[in-house]
Design an enzyme around this catalytic site. Structure first.
Site, PDB file in Angstrom:
ATOM      1  N   GLU A 134      -3.018   9.066  11.325  1.00  0.00           N
ATOM      2  CA  GLU A 134      -3.967   7.852  11.763  1.00  0.00           C
ATOM      3  C   GLU A 134      -2.851   6.823  11.913  1.00  0.00           C
ATOM      4  OE1 GLU A 134      -7.162   6.556   9.367  1.00  0.00           O
ATOM      5  OE2 GLU A 134      -7.943   8.555   9.310  1.00  0.00           O
ATOM      6  N   GLU A 152      -9.518  11.637   3.103  1.00  0.00           N
ATOM      7  CA  GLU A 152      -9.538  10.610   1.985  1.00  0.00           C
ATOM      8  C   GLU A 152     -10.790  11.266   0.778  1.00  0.00           C
ATOM      9  OE1 GLU A 152      -7.982   7.929   1.464  1.00  0.00           O
ATOM     10  OE2 GLU A 152      -7.455   7.126   3.288  1.00  0.00           O
TER      11      GLU A 152
END
Ligand code: IPT
Length: 958
Positions: free
Chosen positions: A483, A413
């Site tokens: 994820e 991220e």
């Protein structure tokens, strides 16, 4: 006014100064070393420059300072508090500036060299992890400063050492320019949280070295070459290898895989040092658009692992790391993404040893910049690139000799930008033997794997079918979900559905559950604390508790479910035989023994061994079961076939169950009660067989000697984190909608109590204030004189646009109803999309034992597919099967609780018997339940037969 101060390094975007170039980490060698872990002196100041640096001078008296354990975080040792934010920076975003309020911990340690410390050579001082920025002095000399919290930093200090009274002073700042690069979703925890070690460096000692150990799956040969900065020899006795560093040698070897983690002991001998090596031969490549190891595509059954200990934070000892690895192996997990930073290096040794595929991720996240559309993102700002490259190098150089690492990840991220590209280029050039991953690179410009997080099933299937489009490069790449399955609270749901997709499409190479462990902090007030419990001005609550393990490493039902979903051998069948499939990528089934057992009415009557051929990976066989050992006599019967470890392994003892299948044989006879008794109206009571009802309301009061309170329709459940969903979710979130509609405050209007010859009928309408929706609900009671049957009919009225949380009845029993026995799914909880691991059999528990102690309390503990249950002197037979829940508090209390400690038992055991439960899904950070797991509001009818447990006979059958 601008003036520069001695603390300018804090806001300097550079990685630091004074440290040695990064190099391979090795745990032992014959060179001496001295651990400087232990008790240090600590002084915490509110700002970076509150104190001068005189504490670093020899002779400074720190006698009145506090003591702190190193490795450790001072905020977990009584000085200040931890802060939890998911992605928001807990300080103003003005890179590279940090607040004036910058908690700073001065750490001091005085040490002597052991008497046998050699006088020749040099010495290196190594820090394995300090958050977030440290300046170091040894014996009064400033030796440098560094950032990069979860990365090693070494300093040459030989010239500064003396035999005794060495003063090591370390000033640690909580905030620094580095904090902008470390915005991972976790607690902000300053401190010297990994080991501090002094290493003797003999003359001629090893420096950096790179073990290249590949495997040619066609010929079965391994090729070894160790490139070393310092020349020496490499020996591997088991392979008769004795070559110079830099020289290649090819011999027949057993390859390393996560399933067969074969390591060879070797030795690097330089003139001054002998370094033990653990060598695993394996080749990772991208071929035919797939991640292949030793020529075979692998399927990742992974988890994301943050380092966590409920008291020590990220300061983990080796035993805790081993516990993580053992728990992973015992739950059929084969891969770890080290989200979102390189772990303590010992963890990687354990992955090599026990066998886990590793994605090693760099300590880099700049997620908070998303709030300003990624403007000023350090990863797209050349001034920061040296810091990014430094981080990439410190990870790769430290960890490059681990066979378990198959993929490097640039970070998490962090948007995209030139800095990330530079990292990828550097890593590709430095290590061609592994692949590069980064999820934020949607076009896969810099990466070798197409990776996403939380994509829903439909999209994942399209990707599997290669219908997702994307750039030309991306279309040729394999796919992983780095994820998925957000394990926050009750859930995650839908794992089996993902696994079916992974197993159906070659391009889908599996995924990594978010995440391994809840980061709850042990706390007297709450049991486990989470965001907001320390008075943080910004925080993200219990979003930090989203693991498959509770903070104390007790497996949550999500882990049990995952273990079943990713089992390495599948067993299913019908008609007297089972189909066994080897789902390994490399190992045959010879490590497993198989066992059948036969159950009648859930009770095992016989068991025995089953011979299964040692199938190769991917192979299946049809295996005949023996003849059923007994007649089922009209009762339900089933086979359960288990795969167990045939012998002890490094990670579990013989007999450990790795997979199982449940094969129904004869169906259950549904309970039947002939309505031979009729209701009798007394003054205040109506009696019907063994039961007594309130004459005015028709409410059940007792059944024989068992008192019953508050029996009525129930549609509410204490919303789960997945029901509530994340606030930023754009899809419909049912939890908030249910609450808006008032499903937690349904009112029950009595429309009539009717007595007929053979039944008592109570008509009601169940509905929330303010809305026109409602549920016309009829309770029809009949009895044969000893047993009581309740049939509930529910007809929705109005425009129901939402599914129901649950649909069933609830009632209260006396608190003495403590033991529960049931025939149905168990031993743990199960919901429509989380019940793969729920095995229909006979189970027993206390009421307390039925509870799943989610860190933030919420709906939990339902047992699925229950045929009958007994508690508090009652037996309940379901028609059809039902979901069973019992707890010593009400749903309302559960719903209101914020921590485990808010739940205290009262004098009633509340029982829910549900005809339906809504699915769980993963909407706390992903997709909601799949439509097939919705509990739609539709007409429904379901029955329960109540009898007194002690006198219960097998119910008549229809
Ligand atoms: C994703 C993060 O990568 C991870 O660190 C964690 O925060 C997780 O979410 C939620 O628990 S990012 C999210 C925007 C999908």
């Amino acid at each position: 006014m601008t003036s520069s101060t001695a603390a300018d390094y804090i806001e300097d975007v550079s990685p630091g100064s004074g440290a040695l170039p990064p190099r391979a980490r090795y745990t032992t060698s014959d060179a001496k070393s001295l651990s400087l872990n232990g008790s240090w002196r600590l002084r915490v100041s509110a700002t970076a420059d509150a104190e001068d640096d005189s504490f670093a001078e020899e002779g400074y008296d720190a006698g009145d300072w506090a003591e702190v354990a190193v490795p450790g975080h001072w905020v977990l040792q009584g000085h200040g508090s931890p802060i939890y934010t998911n992605h928001l920076y807990p300080f103003p975003v003005d890179p590279p500036h940090v607040p004036t309020e910058n908690p700073t911990g001065d750490h001091l340690r005085v040490f002597d060299l052991p008497s046998e410390w050699p006088s020749d050579g040099g010495a290196v001082l190594r820090f394995d992890g300090v958050e977030s920025c440290a300046r170091v002095w040894l014996n009064g000399t400033d030796i440098g400063e560094f950032k990069g919290s979860r990365l090693p930093h070494e300093f040459a200090v030989g010239h500064l050492l003396k035999p005794s009274g060495n003063v090591l002073a370390v000033r640690v700042h909580q905030w620094s320019a580095g904090s902008y690069l470390e915005d991972q979703d976790q607690w902000w925890l300053p401190g010297i949280f990994r080991d501090v070690t002094l290493l003797h460096r003999p003359p001629g000692s090893a420096l950096d070295f790179f073990v290249h150990a590949s495997y040619d799956h066609l010929g079965g040969a391994g090729t070894l070459r160790v490139d070393s900065d310092v020349d020496g020899r490499i020996t591997v006795p088991a392979l008769d290898i004795d070559v110079a560093t830099g020289e290649s040698v090819t011999v027949a070897v057993r390859p390393w895989t996560a399933e067969t983690p074969y390591l060879y002991d070797g030795l690097l001998t330089t003139e001054g040092e002998r370094v033990p090596l653990r060598i695993g031969f394996r080749t990772v490549e991208l071929s035919d658009g797939l991640i292949k190891v030793n020529g075979k595509a692998v399927l990742f059954k992974g988890v994301n692992r943050h380092e966590w200990h409920p008291e020590k934070g990220r300061a983990l000892d080796r035993e805790t790391m081993r516990e993580d690895v053992l728990l992973m192996k015992r739950h059929n997990i084969n891969a770890v993404r080290t989200s979102h930073y390189p772990p303590h290096p010992d963890f990687l040794d354990l992955c090599d040893e026990y066998g886990l595929w590793v994605i090693d991720e760099c300590d880099l996240e700049t997620h908070g910049f998303t709030e300003q559309a990624w403007r000023d993102n350090p990863v797209d700002d050349d001034r920061w690139t040296p810091a990014l490259l430094d981080r990439a190098a410190r990870m790769v150089e430290r960890d490059k000799n681990h066979p378990s690492i198959v993929v490097w990840s640039l970070g998490n991220e962090a948007g995209t930008g030139r800095g990330l590209t530079a990292m990828a280029e550097w890593i590709h050039a430095r290590d061609r033997s592994r692949l590069v991953h980064y999820e934020g690179d949607i076009n896969c410009r810099d990466t070798d794997v197409y990776s996403r997080m939380y994509a829903d099933h439909t999209e994942v299937e399209r990707i599997g079918q290669e219908l997702d489009g994307g750039t030309h490069k991306r279309r040729g790449l394999p796919f992983i979900l780095c994820e998925y399955g957000h394990a926050m609270g009750n859930g995650p749901g839908g794992l089996a559905d993902y696994q079916r997709l992974f197993e159906s499409y070659e391009r889908l190479q599996g995924g990594f559950i978010w995440e391994w462990i809840d980061h709850g902090i042990k706390d007297e007030r709450y049991g486990f604390a989470y965001g907001g419990d320390f008075g943080e001005e910004l925080h993200d609550g219990n979003f930090v508790c989203d693991g498959l393990l509770f903070p104390d490493r007790v497996p949550s039902p999500g882990l049990i479910e995952y273990k079943k979903v990713v089992e390495p051998v599948s067993i299913d069948g019908s008609d007297g035989s089972v189909r066994v499939t080897n789902k390994h990528d490399f190992a045959d089934l010879s490590a497993f023994a198989f066992q059948w057992s036969y159950q009648v009415d859930g009770e095992t009557v016989e068991s025995g061994p089953l011979t299964v051929p040692p199938l190769a990976p991917g192979e299946s066989a049809e295996v005949k079961l023996p003849a059923p050992p007994v007649e089922s006599d009209g009762a339900e019967s089933q086979w359960t076939v288990r795969a167990l470890l045939a012998a002890d392994t490094a990670w579990a003892p013989a007999g450990h169950v790795v997979g199982w299948g449940h094969i129904p044989v004869t169906a259950r006879p549904l309970p039947y009660v002939s309505a031979t008794a009729g209701p009798v109206l007394g003054e205040r009571r109506i009696t019907l067989g063994p039961a007594s009802f309130d004459a005015r309301t028709g409410e059940l009061k007792s059944l024989g000697v068992v008192d019953v309170t508050g029996l009525r329709l129930d549609v509410w459940r204490a919303t789960t984190d997945n029901d509530d969903g994340a606030s930023w979710q754009t899809d419909v979130r049912h939890g908030p909608l249910w609450r808006k509609l008032g499903l937690h405050r349904m009112r029950h209007r009595l429309d009539g109590v009717e007595l007929s010859e053979d039944a008592l009928t109570v008509r009601t309408r169940v509905a929330p204030a303010a809305w026109e929706i409602g549920l016309a609900t009829v309770y029809r009671w009949t009895s044969d004189g000893s047993r009581l049957r309740l049939t509930v009919s529910v007809a929705p009225e109005g425009d129901w646009t939402v599914p129901l949380p649950r649909l069933g009845i609830r009632f209260g029993l006396d608190a003495s109803a403590d033991r529960v026995k049931w025939f149905g799914g168990g031993p743990g909880e199960g919901y429509p999309d989380t019940k793969s691991a729920s095995l229909p059999a006979r189970w027993e528990s206390t009421v307390d034992g039925l509870q799943t102690p989610y860190v933030r309390p919420q709906e939990n503990g339902a047992r699925a597919d229950v045929r009958w249950a007994e508690l508090g002197g009652l037996r309940i037979d379901g028609d059809p099967e039902f979901w069973f829940t019992a707890r010593r508090w009400t749903t309302e209390q559960l719903d209101a609780a914020a921590h485990r400690t808010d739940l205290t038992p009262a004098d009633t055991v509340w029982v829910n018997l549900d005809h339906g439960q809504h699915g769980i899904g993963s909407q706390s950070c992903g997709p909601g339940p799949l439509p097939q797991y919705f509990l739609d509001a539709e007409p429904a009818e379901f029955s329960f037969v109540f009898s007194e447990a002690a006198f219960s006979e097998t119910p008549e059958t229809s």
